[in-house]
Design a protein around this motif. Structure first.
Motif, short mmCIF file in Angstrom:
data_model
loop_
_atom_site.label_atom_id
_atom_site.label_comp_id
_atom_site.label_asym_id
_atom_site.label_seq_id
_atom_site.Cartn_x
_atom_site.Cartn_y
_atom_site.Cartn_z
N LYS A 82 7.70 4.30 8.63
CA LYS A 82 8.13 4.54 7.26
C LYS A 82 8.86 3.35 6.74
O LYS A 82 8.93 2.82 5.62
N LYS B 132 -7.35 -0.55 3.57
CA LYS B 132 -7.61 1.09 3.12
C LYS B 132 -8.47 1.63 4.45
O LYS B 132 -9.15 2.58 4.11
N ASP C 248 -2.61 7.48 6.04
CA ASP C 248 -2.99 6.14 6.70
C ASP C 248 -2.74 6.12 8.21
O ASP C 248 -3.69 5.61 8.76
N PRO D 56 6.78 1.33 3.73
CA PRO D 56 7.12 2.23 3.05
C PRO D 56 6.10 3.02 1.96
O PRO D 56 6.24 4.17 1.88
N THR D 57 5.16 2.28 1.86
CA THR D 57 3.91 2.80 1.02
C THR D 57 2.75 3.48 1.63
O THR D 57 2.08 4.07 1.31
#
Length: 742
Positions: free
Chosen positions: A510, A430, A545, A514-515
């Motif tokens: 992307k 994260k 992100d 994808p997330t």
């Protein structure tokens, strides 16, 4: 009394002083720098001009001289020191005196002053109530509504009355005439930036910061106004050092100018200064309204602010007692003007400081070779910051990904396996990622993806640029070769230009992740007024992100959650057909690596390149400026490029190609007459962009160890161009030590 006046007729190349009689009524009013209206020419046409001096003696017969008609009502008077600065700029960079005067005028015209109008009741309470009853009885609803509101509050804002109470100006005027109320007006200044903050400065200075501050303050207190270069690694706290220096100058009743390279840096920079100096700080930038810019200059002139922050034009802020000019990220190319006169803010700041008895502080993690060279020659004072500010903060680990090896093992993707692996790690933790695509010189050269070979000019040692006619051209000397189809070094057919932009990178990211939340920052996404701030604040707030962008994302931004920076196509800027390409690459890569690990978590950077052994890339990965400087200066000395020698570019433009070619050849022949051992003439060559809007272009380069020699030749050329009618249809610009090839 006579006034020396420069006439504002730039297009007629009329650039000399004319003397006019000062009429009696203007003798007490007129000052150097004022804009006036004068009769000019045989028809005595009313023409504007600037007063550049006064004399008690006529230069020629007084009875033939004309009188000044009047002072231009909306003009902004230029300070006499700025008139001197304009004269120096005209001499040092070329162009006309009028062009230089207009450059030092950041605000060209007076704007409508912003007023705050207040309506105050001047009747006693008893009289007011009687009057209110009278209005109600006569069914004068608007008058009654206004008077009732005034009896409740005593005074009201004029705008509130007209908009919220729906009372017209004629009603207000009628009540004022009847002695019921009074409209009072006071000037207010439009402030483009006010945001309150209660954060205190709990900064713990490093030894390097303390030493830098101490050196500056000791010199300043002794009256030694010098030029300093603060060379600090990324994250070493240069801004805190600037603020201490400014605080010292402000405490003595003087003011400071802080130049920053781009609008993108304004918000973060201003917030830091605002927390320290409060409302005594203001800004200038191109996105402000004319009224806002005018007000900030007026506030500066009246001594209502201590610090002006802005890009290049803020250098000409008219402070009453300027004591310090700070130029942050002094290596940036945006400090060089692209309009005549093509001045550099760094040299111009040093000259202005000399005229004002002020100091100059330059700052960068990757200083320009010019500034570091002057430190070596003891012209500037070097102040080093060698450690990151903040407890335990260290530089990021930098990995070099060899894209030749990626191709050899079958990876044709724009992302190396190493970078993909590091991105996955950060997304799992994260943490945030910045991907920087180095697009300078986009597809302007041909390289081999198998071995990294790039075709260079055999005479100038700069990359050849690809043209649509199937040829590669050197934009310094004009040397041409056919475009290669196979690599002459390894025989590979994997030759070509880099074909990816930020949008393609965004779609590929992307698809691969994808997330992940992705933001893109480039010219397209930042067109709106607050485009920069919206994207940066979204990223800072953790709303994405990954941030993808061009060089605008690697300059000065501080995101503590960013622990990985990926540099795509590090070679792009390395292979522009320009002698500064290695320097720009080193600066960009060092700045990019410096964005990672600025918080408590350790950072990493991945540099993808086809030239992993090039000294600019190797030294950028180590953040080793000294090693880079030694190698780059050896190249500059060998080839005679700035700062080892000086370079003057003469750009010629015209609609008739044959006429332009002939004029360029004649100009070279003229210069060749002065050509001795101290001067080298290159060209004329065709620039990379040979034609713009049906206007053809030619370029001539002159090299000399002595800057003054080039200024002297420039003066000769200006006279030659002026007296030869063949140049009247051409536009000619001079550019000393250009920041890039044309």
């Amino acid at each position: 009394m006579y006034a020396d006046i420069i006439i504002d007729i730039t297009h007629e190349k009329l650039d000399k002083v004319f003397q006019y009689i000062v009429p009696e009524e203007l003798k007490e009013l007129l000052e150097v720098g004022m804009e006036v209206v004068v009769p000019f020419g045989r028809g005595n046409h009313e023409t504007r001009g600037y007063v550049v001096g006064f004399s008690g003696k006529a230069d020629y017969e007084a009875d033939r001289m004309k009188e000044i008609l009047r002072v231009e009502e909306k003009s902004i008077a230029i300070e006499s020191k700025l008139v001197k600065l304009a004269a120096w700029m005209k001499e040092s960079y070329g162009g006309t005196m009028i062009q230089s005067l207009k450059t030092v005028l950041p605000i060209k015209r007076k704007e409508q002053e912003a007023k705050k109008r207040t309506i105050r009741c001047i009747l006693s309470e008893e009289e007011g109530k009687r009057k209110l009853e009278y209005y109600l009885g006569k069914n004068q609803k608007a008058r009654a509504r206004l008077l009732a509101a005034l009896l409740d509050d005593g005074e009201l804002d004029y705008g509130l009355v007209t908009k919220k109470l729906h009372v017209t100006a004629s009603v207000i005027r009628a009540l004022e005439e009847q002695g019921v109320l009074k409209v009072e007006s006071e000037r207010i200044f439009r402030n483009p930036f006010i945001e309150k903050s209660d954060k205190k400065n709990d900064f713990e200075y490093t030894k390097g910061q303390k030493d830098a501050i101490e050196t500056f303050t000791e010199d300043y207190d002794e009256g030694r106004y010098r030029t300093y270069l603060v060379h600090g690694i990324t994250g070493s706290g240069k801004t805190e050092v600037y603020m201490e220096m400014i605080a010292h100058v402000v405490a003595q009743g003087r003011q400071a100018i802080v130049l920053i390279p781009e609008i993108a840096l304004t918000y973060q920079t201003v917030m830091r200064f605002y927390r320290r100096f409060g409302e005594r700080v203001s800004i200038l930038n191109s996105r402000m309204s004319a009224g806002e810019r005018f007000d900030q200059m007026q506030r500066a002139k009246m001594g209502e602010i201590d610090v002006m922050i802005g890009p290049r034009s803020a250098l000409f802020t008219t402070f009453p007692d300027l004591g310090l000019i700070v130029i942050d990220e002094e290596h940036e190319g945006t400090y060089k003007s692209e309009q005549t006169p093509r001045y550099h803010a760094r040299e111009t700041a040093v000259k202005r400081a000399e005229l004002e008895h002020a100091s100059v502080v330059l700052g960068s993690a990757t200083p320009s070779l010019e500034s570091y060279y002057r430190c070596e020659k003891k012209e500037y004072v070097l102040l080093k910051l060698t450690e990151r500010a903040g407890s335990g903060a260290v530089l990021a680990d930098v990995h070099i990904a060899d894209m030749r090896e990626e191709l050899a093992k079958g990876n044709r993707s724009i992302f190396s396996d190493l970078l993909k692996e590091k991105i996955r790690e950060r997304l799992d933790k994260k943490e945030q990622i910045m991907l920087f695509i180095n697009r300078r010189g986009y597809a302007g050269f041909i390289s081999c993806r198998s071995c990294g070979y790039v075709v260079k000019c055999p005479h100038c040692d700069v990359s050849m640029s690809v043209h649509n006619n199937g040829k590669m051209v050197c934009h310094y000397c004009g040397h041409e070769e056919k475009v290669i189809r196979k690599c002459p070094k390894c025989g590979s057919s994997h030759v070509g230009g880099f074909k990816a932009g930020t949008q393609q990178i965004e779609s590929l990211i992307k698809k691969e992740f994808p997330t992940a939340g992705v933001l893109r920052m480039d010219m397209d996404t930042t067109r709106a007024k607050d485009g920069y701030e919206n994207i940066l604040s979204s990223f800072a707030n953790g709303e994405a992100d990954i941030l993808i962008g061009t060089q605008m994302i690697v300059k000065g931004h501080d995101f503590p959650a960013v622990t990985l920076v990926g540099v795509l196509a590090a070679d792009m800027s390395l292979n522009v057909g320009d002698y500064r390409s290695s320097e720009r690459t080193f600066q960009l890569l060092t700045q990019a690596g410096g964005r990672a690990g600025r918080g408590e978590r350790h950072g990493e950077a991945v540099i993808q390149t086809y030239s992993p052994d090039h000294y600019s890339i190797v030294n950028a990965s180590r953040q080793d400026y000294a090693a880079f400087y030694q190698e780059e200066m050896a190249f500059r000395k060998l080839m005679g490029y700035p700062p080892a020698e000086h370079l003057l570019a003469v750009l010629m433009m015209g609609k008739d190609e044959k006429h332009l070619d002939m004029a360029a050849d004649y100009l070279k022949e003229y210069v060749d007459r002065f050509c001795g051992e101290k001067l080298q003439v290159i060209g004329p060559a065709t620039p990379y962009v040979s034609k713009v809007s049906d206007v053809y272009r030619k370029i001539l380069y002159l090299k000399s160890e002595e800057y003054d020699m080039l200024v002297k030749i420039k003066n000769y050329m200006e006279k030659y161009i002026e007296i030869n009618s063949g140049y009247k249809t051409l536009k000619i610009q001079f550019d000393f030590d250009p920041m890039s090839v044309f």
